[in-house]
Design a protein around this motif. Structure first.
Motif, PDB file in Angstrom:
ATOM      1  N   ALA A 120      62.111 -44.843  20.368  1.00  0.00           N
ATOM      2  CA  ALA A 120      60.893 -44.086  20.064  1.00  0.00           C
ATOM      3  C   ALA A 120      61.193 -43.004  19.031  1.00  0.00           C
ATOM      4  N   LEU A 121      62.317 -42.315  19.190  1.00  0.00           N
ATOM      5  CA  LEU A 121      62.726 -41.323  18.185  1.00  0.00           C
ATOM      6  C   LEU A 121      62.965 -41.996  16.836  1.00  0.00           C
ATOM      7  N   ILE A 179      54.074 -37.638  18.734  1.00  0.00           N
ATOM      8  CA  ILE A 179      54.183 -38.630  19.802  1.00  0.00           C
ATOM      9  C   ILE A 179      54.369 -37.950  21.163  1.00  0.00           C
ATOM     10  N   GLY A 180      54.164 -36.616  21.205  1.00  0.00           N
ATOM     11  CA  GLY A 180      54.193 -35.916  22.468  1.00  0.00           C
ATOM     12  C   GLY A 180      55.552 -35.437  22.929  1.00  0.00           C
ATOM     13  N   VAL A 181      56.476 -35.251  22.001  1.00  0.00           N
ATOM     14  CA  VAL A 181      57.801 -34.729  22.330  1.00  0.00           C
ATOM     15  C   VAL A 181      57.871 -33.271  21.880  1.00  0.00           C
ATOM     16  N   ASP A 182      58.209 -32.390  22.796  1.00  0.00           N
ATOM     17  CA  ASP A 182      58.334 -30.964  22.500  1.00  0.00           C
ATOM     18  C   ASP A 182      59.772 -30.674  22.077  1.00  0.00           C
ATOM     19  N   VAL A 183      59.973 -30.457  20.784  1.00  0.00           N
ATOM     20  CA  VAL A 183      61.314 -30.239  20.240  1.00  0.00           C
ATOM     21  C   VAL A 183      61.629 -28.746  20.209  1.00  0.00           C
ATOM     22  N   LYS A 184      62.692 -28.350  20.887  1.00  0.00           N
ATOM     23  CA  LYS A 184      63.180 -26.978  20.871  1.00  0.00           C
ATOM     24  C   LYS A 184      64.341 -26.906  19.877  1.00  0.00           C
ATOM     25  N   VAL A 185      64.127 -26.249  18.744  1.00  0.00           N
ATOM     26  CA  VAL A 185      65.159 -26.141  17.707  1.00  0.00           C
ATOM     27  C   VAL A 185      66.010 -24.915  17.966  1.00  0.00           C
ATOM     28  N   ASP A 186      67.302 -25.117  17.994  1.00  0.00           N
ATOM     29  CA  ASP A 186      68.257 -24.059  18.305  1.00  0.00           C
ATOM     30  C   ASP A 186      69.249 -23.955  17.142  1.00  0.00           C
ATOM     31  N   ILE A 187      69.096 -22.940  16.297  1.00  0.00           N
ATOM     32  CA  ILE A 187      70.003 -22.722  15.170  1.00  0.00           C
ATOM     33  C   ILE A 187      71.047 -21.701  15.601  1.00  0.00           C
ATOM     34  N   THR A 188      72.311 -22.081  15.576  1.00  0.00           N
ATOM     35  CA  THR A 188      73.344 -21.214  16.117  1.00  0.00           C
ATOM     36  C   THR A 188      74.608 -21.217  15.259  1.00  0.00           C
ATOM     37  N   LYS A 189      75.274 -20.071  15.226  1.00  0.00           N
ATOM     38  CA  LYS A 189      76.586 -19.993  14.586  1.00  0.00           C
ATOM     39  C   LYS A 189      77.689 -20.491  15.511  1.00  0.00           C
ATOM     40  N   GLY A 204      49.935 -34.930  28.300  1.00  0.00           N
ATOM     41  CA  GLY A 204      49.148 -33.963  29.053  1.00  0.00           C
ATOM     42  C   GLY A 204      48.058 -33.360  28.192  1.00  0.00           C
ATOM     43  N   ALA A 205      47.370 -32.373  28.734  1.00  0.00           N
ATOM     44  CA  ALA A 205      46.253 -31.735  28.026  1.00  0.00           C
ATOM     45  C   ALA A 205      46.706 -31.068  26.735  1.00  0.00           C
ATOM     46  N   ASP A 206      47.967 -30.604  26.701  1.00  0.00           N
ATOM     47  CA  ASP A 206      48.487 -29.944  25.501  1.00  0.00           C
ATOM     48  C   ASP A 206      49.103 -30.916  24.505  1.00  0.00           C
ATOM     49  N   GLY A 207      49.012 -32.226  24.794  1.00  0.00           N
ATOM     50  CA  GLY A 207      49.552 -33.229  23.892  1.00  0.00           C
ATOM     51  C   GLY A 207      51.017 -33.562  24.121  1.00  0.00           C
ATOM     52  N   ILE A 208      51.685 -32.811  24.991  1.00  0.00           N
ATOM     53  CA  ILE A 208      53.091 -33.070  25.300  1.00  0.00           C
ATOM     54  C   ILE A 208      53.180 -34.016  26.489  1.00  0.00           C
ATOM     55  N   ARG A 209      54.044 -34.979  26.405  1.00  0.00           N
ATOM     56  CA  ARG A 209      54.170 -35.980  27.462  1.00  0.00           C
ATOM     57  C   ARG A 209      54.830 -35.379  28.716  1.00  0.00           C
ATOM     58  N   GLU A 210      54.455 -35.955  29.856  1.00  0.00           N
ATOM     59  CA  GLU A 210      55.003 -35.514  31.134  1.00  0.00           C
ATOM     60  C   GLU A 210      55.349 -36.725  31.983  1.00  0.00           C
ATOM     61  N   LYS A 211      56.306 -36.510  32.903  1.00  0.00           N
ATOM     62  CA  LYS A 211      56.668 -37.541  33.873  1.00  0.00           C
ATOM     63  C   LYS A 211      57.259 -36.844  35.094  1.00  0.00           C
ATOM     64  N   ASP A 212      56.734 -37.154  36.257  1.00  0.00           N
ATOM     65  CA  ASP A 212      57.221 -36.542  37.499  1.00  0.00           C
ATOM     66  C   ASP A 212      57.205 -35.014  37.417  1.00  0.00           C
ATOM     67  N   GLY A 213      56.167 -34.480  36.765  1.00  0.00           N
ATOM     68  CA  GLY A 213      56.009 -33.037  36.673  1.00  0.00           C
ATOM     69  C   GLY A 213      56.902 -32.362  35.647  1.00  0.00           C
ATOM     70  N   LYS A 214      57.599 -33.138  34.824  1.00  0.00           N
ATOM     71  CA  LYS A 214      58.535 -32.577  33.843  1.00  0.00           C
ATOM     72  C   LYS A 214      58.071 -32.893  32.426  1.00  0.00           C
ATOM     73  N   GLN A 245      60.735 -31.492  14.188  1.00  0.00           N
ATOM     74  CA  GLN A 245      59.994 -30.831  15.274  1.00  0.00           C
ATOM     75  C   GLN A 245      58.507 -31.160  15.172  1.00  0.00           C
ATOM     76  N   GLN A 246      57.967 -31.109  13.959  1.00  0.00           N
ATOM     77  CA  GLN A 246      56.547 -31.416  13.748  1.00  0.00           C
ATOM     78  C   GLN A 246      56.270 -32.910  13.882  1.00  0.00           C
ATOM     79  N   GLN A 247      57.177 -33.743  13.372  1.00  0.00           N
ATOM     80  CA  GLN A 247      56.955 -35.192  13.441  1.00  0.00           C
ATOM     81  C   GLN A 247      56.936 -35.695  14.887  1.00  0.00           C
ATOM     82  N   LEU A 248      57.860 -35.195  15.716  1.00  0.00           N
ATOM     83  CA  LEU A 248      57.934 -35.684  17.093  1.00  0.00           C
ATOM     84  C   LEU A 248      56.806 -35.131  17.967  1.00  0.00           C
ATOM     85  N   LYS A 249      56.202 -34.051  17.527  1.00  0.00           N
ATOM     86  CA  LYS A 249      55.041 -33.520  18.253  1.00  0.00           C
ATOM     87  C   LYS A 249      53.906 -34.547  18.238  1.00  0.00           C
TER      88      LYS A 249
END
Length: 549
Positions: A320-321, A420-430, A380-390, A414-418
């Motif tokens: 799917a990704l 299809i209902g995937v909430d992408v958390k981007v973490d930029i770190t040193k 879900g209502a916010d467009g993000i997919r859910e399963k078993d409450g997660k 992050q925008q592209q996967l939204k």
């Protein structure tokens, strides 16, 4: 020049030869592309002794110890501080350097190297068989905390000093990649005296036998190296076999791309690497500057999907990704036609690259949505997919600073996967090293590796040893392991190519990765700079470089 996609191994030499051709300081279009031979340039201009080259780097190295260095930017300096036993030529062949000659046993397990007897390290320590044994043993010593060097030296087992200038190297199994691998900068030969003296601090007190010597490192600001006046053992890729013409090279750390290219255009530095795509055309068309560019080999920039995390252990979730991420639009919009899209775990100039994979994976949102529906993830209502409450979330980790617009790739995905209902958390770190390699705290992480041989796939895709570093994707498959093991030892090149084609198809068919782009190493320089050369892996060499008034 940019290398083409469908190059066979023998054609690789012709392509990369243009990369070894120098920045000549001429203003014609052909010279900007590196299409004039060094010999022709030498007929018109005699090298000038002296001067300081200022060279802007896109990121800061983490180490100038070749064995512990893990970043390509470090090799750009390391290659000028250290020498190797052998050198790889543009045609892929391996020739003598610190080793004058060598023999290989019939079973492929024993290499006997005859060494030069006139080489000294920068601290006066003589180079000899003991130094080679020390270096190879150091790479496999867990106390050294090596990085890429450990994978490159495999399957090294031990060394034996035969006499002062003869060393016998034993492998645990035959390896068709071994000679090419020991030609790489991360297996440069360090001074045993200095390595013992400085311990872990050797990373910032490097001592080799190369054409330049270390002077200082001001963290996140500047690294300075100076001419080694005693140098007289260059490999055959250098016209100048003796000490360099330049007195000094100052590498400036300039992560911000507009500042980096602006510093060349304003004359603050004489050369800068990784030219931003939006500046390529203007540099080419400005008679005061020159541009050198060539695609790198090895592993292209690739997003690895961590199967140790749910639901990415499910093939359909990874597919799917694969179907939802529009790599073509990412590469076109960010790189403006200056980067090639990657389609495989191998870069096109690498032996065994399978061009049949090109255009094989395309954006298909209906397919992506259908696969997630099949797995029971509903929107879900916010467009993000859910399963078993997660919620269906994806933890995308990338390093700082924004090297080659990699942070921008994360933002677009992050925008592209939204969609299809995937909430992408981007973490930029040193602190990506701990987050990825120690804590395993990611779902997607991008990586690449410059390399000369398809065996570079082995440490990335073969099942990790119980005591080894886990692979980035966490996938384990006996069939894939066998292919990688066979590819490492197969002597028939045509058969070897077929093995690696099967490896590439397996990786893509099982959606282990999302290939993104093939990196072209680019240098913009003032026309005062003559004869910067890129080696077979597209790293700059400065043996022949000089400055005009």
């Amino acid at each position: 020049m940019k290398t083409g996609r469908k190059l066979s191994w023998w054609k690789f030499g012709a392509v990369t030869l243009a990369a070894i051709i120098a920045l000549t300081g001429c203003s014609s279009a052909s010279n900007k592309e590196g299409n004039t031979s060094p010999a022709k340039a030498e007929e018109t201009k005699a090298p000038v002794q002296g001067g300081e080259l200022t060279y802007a780097l896109a990121t800061s190295p983490v180490s100038l110890d070749p064995h512990t260095n893990g970043l390509a930017v470090g090799v750009r300096i390391i290659n000028n501080l250290y020498d190797n036993l052998v050198v790889q030529l543009p045609d892929g062949s391996v020739k003598p350097w610190l080793a004058k000659e060598w023999t290989i046993s019939e079973d492929g397990l024993t290499y006997t190297f005859k060494l030069r007897d006139d080489v000294k390290f920068h601290d006066g320590t003589p180079f000899n068989a003991e130094a080679v044994k020390f270096n190879f043993d150091r790479v496999i010593d867990p106390a050294t905390k090596v990085s890429n060097a450990f994978a490159l030296i495999q399957p090294y087992q031990s060394s034996k000093v035969i006499d002062e200038y003869t060393v016998e190297v034993k492998l645990a199994s035959p390896s068709q990649a071994f000679l090419r691998n020991i030609s790489q900068g991360t297996l440069g030969i360090v001074s045993p005296t200095a390595a013992k003296q400085y311990g872990e601090q050797f990373a910032t007190h490097p001592v080799g036998s190369g054409p330049f010597k270390f002077v200082k490192w001001d963290e996140n600001s500047e690294i300075v190296i100076e001419r080694n006046p005693d140098y007289k053992w260059a490999n055959e890729t250098a016209v100048n076999q003796g000490a360099p013409y330049l007195d000094k090279i100052s590498f400036k750390i300039v992560p911000e791309e507009a500042t980096r290219i602006g510093s060349v255009q304003s004359g603050q530095v004489l050369a800068a690497e990784t030219v931003p795509p939006q500046n390529i055309v203007s540099i080419k068309n400005d008679s005061k500057f020159q541009l050198l560019s060539t695609n790198t080999g090895g592993l292209p920039y690739t997003l690895f999907i961590n199967q140790r995390k749910q639901p990415w252990n499910e093939l359909k979730a990874r597919q799917a990704l694969q179907s939802a991420i529009d790599v073509t639009s990412i590469v076109k919009s960010l790189y403006l036609g200056t980067y090639d899209q990657a389609w495989s775990p191998l870069a096109p100039v690498t032996l065994g690259y399978d061009a049949s994979l090109e255009n094989g994976v395309k954006k298909d949102l209906d397919k992506a949505n259908g696969l997630l529906d099949e797995l029971g993830w509903t929107k879900g209502a916010d467009g993000i997919r859910e399963k078993d409450g997660k919620k269906l979330t994806l933890h995308y980790v990338d390093a700082s600073p924004n090297r080659e617009k990699r942070n921008d790739i994360a933002a677009i995905i992050q925008q592209q996967l939204k969609e299809i209902g995937v909430d992408v958390k981007v973490d930029i770190t040193k602190d990506y090293v701990n987050q990825i390699f120690v804590n395993d705290d990611y779902d997607i992480y991008g990586n690449s590796q410059v390399n000369a041989d398809p065996n570079s796939l082995y440490p990335f895709y073969h099942t990790a040893a119980p005591t080894g570093r886990p692979t980035l994707h966490g996938y384990s498959n006996a069939e894939l392991d066998k292919l990688l093991e066979d590819g490492a030892v197969e002597k028939d090149e045509a058969k070897r190519v077929e093995i690696y084609k099967q490896v590439q198809h397996h990786v893509i068919d099982n959606a282990l990765i999302i290939p993104i782009y093939v990196f072209p190493y680019t240098i913009a320089a003032s026309n005062r700079v003559q004869q910067i050369k890129l080696d077979a892996l597209a790293y700059p060499r400065f043996n022949d470089t000089y400055l005009t008034k």
